[in-house]
Write an enzyme that holds these catalytic residues in place. Structure first.
Site, mmCIF file in Angstrom:
data_model
loop_
_atom_site.group_PDB
_atom_site.id
_atom_site.type_symbol
_atom_site.label_atom_id
_atom_site.label_comp_id
_atom_site.label_asym_id
_atom_site.label_seq_id
_atom_site.Cartn_x
_atom_site.Cartn_y
_atom_site.Cartn_z
ATOM 1 N N TYR A 9 42.033 35.344 30.849
ATOM 2 C CA TYR A 9 40.705 35.552 31.422
ATOM 3 C C TYR A 9 40.049 34.205 31.729
ATOM 4 O O TYR A 9 39.490 34.002 32.809
ATOM 5 C CB TYR A 9 39.841 36.355 30.458
ATOM 6 N N LYS B 231 38.960 32.729 35.515
ATOM 7 C CA LYS B 231 37.609 32.353 35.911
ATOM 8 C C LYS B 231 37.523 30.879 36.299
ATOM 9 O O LYS B 231 36.713 30.506 37.166
ATOM 10 C CB LYS B 231 36.615 32.699 34.803
ATOM 11 N N ASP C 122 40.550 48.836 46.490
ATOM 12 C CA ASP C 122 41.096 48.128 45.344
ATOM 13 C C ASP C 122 41.363 46.702 45.797
ATOM 14 O O ASP C 122 42.203 46.474 46.682
ATOM 15 C CB ASP C 122 42.391 48.808 44.884
#
Length: 249
Positions: free
Chosen positions: A154, A158, A61
């Site tokens: 999000y 990025k 993970d």
């Protein structure tokens, strides 16, 4: 001595990561795939071996440094080196307006997309720098260079991945290691289906692309393999945007 390159892929069990693992296996390199689900990981490793290459699954993970450290150490213990790393683990999180975001939602996105990328590069470079060679490919997004209403976390994650990529590239160049990113546009994956929620919404999104279609995981995999390879040996600190023309204007 086996001189075939050793490739590590995080987030390898679905979508672009899975397609990338298969693309590398067809190149007959040695492949280590990683993800959280054991049964799917073992099945993928078996599939890669059926293509005629050595493959290993390591459960990990990317949010946890101990997992990443063990992943890299087991890769080197098995194959003796690490030549290419593709950091494909990522999540879209829960999309909603900025006014509805919470620290918990922030952590859910940033721990995987940003911290996970940072930790992966930290330990990949721990091996690659002494080797004096290596290639790292991070996965960004079209949204790594623009905004999107409702997708603030999000989008921000990025943007951060692209910043990490460029900074790491400047540091790693002294050791002969290249660091780049591939930034997909809409691609036919489960993530795209979750984000668009209906066929009608997906069709509307795709209609806005100059090529009038979504990409395939296999097309993105080909771009990743190219960027990672010696065919792109003079490329570092770059973001390759593969998005059907979405960012052309």
């Amino acid at each position: 001595m086996d001189i075939r390159p050793v490739v590590l892929i995080t987030g390898a069990l679905t979508g672009i990561g899975r397609a990338t693992a298969i693309a590398f296996a067809r190149e007959k390199v040695r492949v280590v795939v990683s993800g959280r689900r054991v049964e799917e990981g073992r099945q993928l490793a078996d599939e890669l071996r059926a293509l005629g290459t050595e493959a290993q699954f390591v459960q990990s993970d990317v949010r946890f440094e101990d997992d990443i450290r063990e992943l890299i150490d087991r890769t080197v213990a098995q194959f003796g080196r690490l030549d290419i790393a593709v950091n494909a683990a990522g999540t879209e999180g829960e999309w909603s307006p900025v006014t509805e975001q919470t620290p918990e939602r922030y952590a859910a996105v940033f721990d995987t997309n940003v911290l996970g990328t940072l930790l992966a590069m930290k330990h990949e470079l721990r091996v690659m720098a002494p080797q004096g060679s290596g290639s790292i490919v991070n996965i960004s997004s079209t949204m790594g260079s623009r905004g999107a209403a409702g997708a603030s976390l999000y989008v921000a994650s990025k943007h951060a991945v692209e910043g990490l990529t460029k900074s790491a590239a400047l540091e790693a160049a002294a050791f002969g290691v290249r660091v780049n990113a591939v930034a997909p546009g809409p691609v036919e994956t489960a993530m795209l289906n979750r984000l668009t929620t209906t066929n009608e919404r997906k069709a509307a999104l795709v209609a806005g692309l100059p090529l009038k279609r979504a990409g395939t995981p296999e097309e993105l995999a080909e771009a990743i393999v190219f960027v990672a390879s010696s065919r792109a040996s003079f490329m570092t600190g770059e973001i390759l945007r593969v998005n059907g023309g979405k960012t052309a204007s």
